[in-house]
Design an enzyme around this catalytic site. Structure first.
Site, PDB file in Angstrom:
ATOM      1  N   SER A 273       0.691  -1.164   0.073  1.00 41.08           N
ATOM      2  CA  SER A 273      -0.156   0.006   0.033  1.00 41.08           C
ATOM      3  C   SER A 273       0.930   1.262  -0.059  1.00 41.08           C
ATOM      4  CB  SER A 273      -0.805   0.148   1.137  1.00 41.08           C
ATOM      5  OG  SER A 273      -1.388   1.283   1.213  1.00 41.08           O
TER       6      SER A 273
ATOM      7  N   HIS B 197      -0.863  -1.910  -4.062  1.00 44.75           N
ATOM      8  CA  HIS B 197      -2.098  -1.636  -3.889  1.00 44.75           C
ATOM      9  C   HIS B 197      -2.452  -0.171  -3.792  1.00 44.75           C
ATOM     10  CE1 HIS B 197      -5.821  -2.354  -1.024  1.00 44.75           C
ATOM     11  NE2 HIS B 197      -5.756  -1.230  -0.556  1.00 44.75           N
TER      12      HIS B 197
ATOM     13  N   ASP C  91      -4.599   3.238  -3.085  1.00 42.28           N
ATOM     14  CA  ASP C  91      -5.594   3.653  -2.303  1.00 42.28           C
ATOM     15  C   ASP C  91      -6.536   4.999  -2.981  1.00 42.28           C
ATOM     16  OD1 ASP C  91      -6.118   1.399  -0.171  1.00 42.28           O
ATOM     17  OD2 ASP C  91      -4.290   2.438   0.605  1.00 42.28           O
TER      18      ASP C  91
ATOM     19  N   MET D  72      -9.167   7.591  -2.469  1.00 40.77           N
ATOM     20  CA  MET D  72     -10.024   8.228  -1.228  1.00 40.77           C
ATOM     21  C   MET D  72     -10.718   9.705  -1.846  1.00 40.77           C
ATOM     22  SD  MET D  72      -7.729   7.585   2.300  1.00 40.77           S
ATOM     23  CE  MET D  72      -6.818   5.796   2.571  1.00 40.77           C
TER      24      MET D  72
ATOM     25  N   HIS E  10      -8.157   0.299  -4.606  1.00 42.35           N
ATOM     26  CA  HIS E  10      -9.039   0.127  -3.636  1.00 42.35           C
ATOM     27  C   HIS E  10      -9.807   1.683  -3.534  1.00 42.35           C
ATOM     28  CE1 HIS E  10      -9.650  -0.084   1.091  1.00 42.35           C
ATOM     29  NE2 HIS E  10     -10.673  -0.340   0.369  1.00 42.35           N
TER      30      HIS E  10
ATOM     31  N   MET F  79     -11.918   3.792  -2.064  1.00 38.91           N
ATOM     32  CA  MET F  79     -13.012   4.564  -0.932  1.00 38.91           C
ATOM     33  C   MET F  79     -13.444   5.665  -1.486  1.00 38.91           C
ATOM     34  SD  MET F  79      -9.804   3.177   1.885  1.00 38.91           S
ATOM     35  CE  MET F  79      -8.573   3.258   0.389  1.00 38.91           C
TER      36      MET F  79
ATOM     37  N   MET G 127     -11.775  -5.254   5.493  1.00 41.30           N
ATOM     38  CA  MET G 127     -11.034  -4.302   6.166  1.00 41.30           C
ATOM     39  C   MET G 127     -10.633  -4.644   7.576  1.00 41.30           C
ATOM     40  SD  MET G 127     -10.456  -1.762   3.897  1.00 41.30           S
ATOM     41  CE  MET G 127      -9.542  -0.661   5.078  1.00 41.30           C
TER      42      MET G 127
ATOM     43  N   ASP H 150      -6.694  -5.795   4.775  1.00 42.88           N
ATOM     44  CA  ASP H 150      -5.857  -4.520   4.604  1.00 42.88           C
ATOM     45  C   ASP H 150      -6.180  -3.491   5.913  1.00 42.88           C
ATOM     46  OD1 ASP H 150      -5.041  -2.061   3.483  1.00 42.88           O
ATOM     47  OD2 ASP H 150      -6.877  -1.836   2.368  1.00 42.88           O
TER      48      ASP H 150
HETATM   49  C1  DX5 Z   1      -6.850   2.446   4.827  1.00 42.62           C
HETATM   50  C2  DX5 Z   1      -6.183   1.950   3.541  1.00 42.62           C
HETATM   51  C3  DX5 Z   1      -4.890   0.821   3.633  1.00 42.62           C
HETATM   52  C4  DX5 Z   1      -3.738   1.572   4.322  1.00 42.62           C
HETATM   53  C5  DX5 Z   1      -2.986   0.519   4.842  1.00 42.62           C
HETATM   54  O1  DX5 Z   1      -7.885   2.908   4.447  1.00 42.62           O
HETATM   55  O2  DX5 Z   1      -7.133   1.299   2.747  1.00 42.62           O
HETATM   56  O3  DX5 Z   1      -4.638   0.368   2.341  1.00 42.62           O
HETATM   57  O4  DX5 Z   1      -3.057   2.657   3.723  1.00 42.62           O
HETATM   58  O5  DX5 Z   1      -1.877   0.708   5.652  1.00 42.62           O
HETATM   59  P1  DX5 Z   1      -1.327   0.210   6.902  1.00 42.62           P
HETATM   60  O6  DX5 Z   1      -0.779  -1.086   6.639  1.00 42.62           O
HETATM   61  O7  DX5 Z   1      -0.480   1.102   7.425  1.00 42.62           O
HETATM   62  O8  DX5 Z   1      -2.587   0.025   7.879  1.00 42.62           O
HETATM   63 ZN    ZN Z   2      -6.433  -0.043   0.808  1.00 44.23          ZN
END
Ligand code: DX5
Ligand code: ZN
Length: 221
Positions: free
Chosen positions: A8, A32, A34, A36, A65, A67, A136, A174
């Site tokens: 990530s 990965h 993310d 957002m 991913h 979100m 999650m 995750d």
């Molecule tokens: C959280 C993300 C994760 C996050 C994981 O909302 O979806 O992918 O970046 O990071 P760590 O491993 O630091 O929890």
């Molecule tokens: Zn994620």
């Protein structure tokens, strides 16, 4: 189980992103990514242009991913931008079945994610039509949070159903995956582990990622 590690990049150094990824390249299978939108989660991260730039580098396959609100409208754009697998949140989707079909039409993998308060029962019926179930283990939004042990029940239930029905679905975990938690996740049945700050915040990310990979593999047998 065939263990897959996804890095990530949320907590990697954004100004040296390519270098940070290349540094851990040997011990990861996926990147990965993310996404957002500051609405579905209270944080804003990356968008399509960065995804597209990363996909052109062809370092590793990209696991987006999402979100975000309204994945019904946006999910295919991320497939077009170069994601190899697109995971959307069940809580945000109006018509999950349609999103799954749309992404599959583009020959990409599709995943469905559930937040900590969403039960496994709510997503179970989608299992035969998806490639990845993302459980999650933190509230989505930020890296570096504490792993929620009680989410492992969902992983165990999913593993049972997937094996019983011989489904080809990966179980991704995750949030908070690190030295203290990665073995718990694989023992519960997860085969797709997302590692963020446990590697990128370590003094030697390359070494940390390799050690975590080895821990996951040895504990999954
Ligand atoms: C959280 C993300 C994760 C996050 C994981 O909302 O979806 O992918 O970046 O990071 P760590 O491993 O630091 O929890
Ligand atoms: Zn994620």
């Amino acid at each position: 189980m065939d263990i897959k590690i996804a890095a990530s990049i949320l907590n990697a150094d954004p100004i040296n992103l390519e270098k940070e990824i290349l540094n851990v390249k040997e011990s990861i299978d996926w990147i990965h990514f993310d996404v957002m939108d500051n609405h579905f989660v209270p944080n804003l991260s990356f968008g399509k242009s960065l995804l597209e730039a990363l996909s052109k580098k062809r370092i590793k396959p990209l696991d987006a991913h999402l979100m975000i609100e309204n994945p019904d409208k946006w999910a295919c754009d991320f497939a077009d931008a170069g994601a190899d697998s697109i995971t959307f949140h069940l809580e945000a989707a109006q018509d999950p079945t349609k999103i799954i079909k749309d992404i599959h039409k583009l020959n990409k993998k599709v995943g469905v994610a559930i937040k900590p308060k969403t039960s496994y029962e709510q997503v179970k019926e989608l299992l035969p039509s998806i490639d990845v179930l993302l459980v999650m283990t933190v509230e989505p939004g930020f890296g570096g949070q504490k792993f929620m042990d009680d989410m492992l029940q969902k992983v165990e239930q999913a593993r049972k159903d997937i094996n019983k029905n011989k489904l080809d679905v990966w179980i991704q975990v995750d949030g908070g995956v690190g030295y203290q938690t990665i073995e718990k996740a694989t023992k519960a049945g997860a085969d797709f582990l997302v590692v963020g700050s446990a590697a990128f915040a370590a003094s030697d990310p390359e070494k940390a990622m390799m050690e975590l990979r080895n821990l996951a593999i040895s504990s999954s047998k």
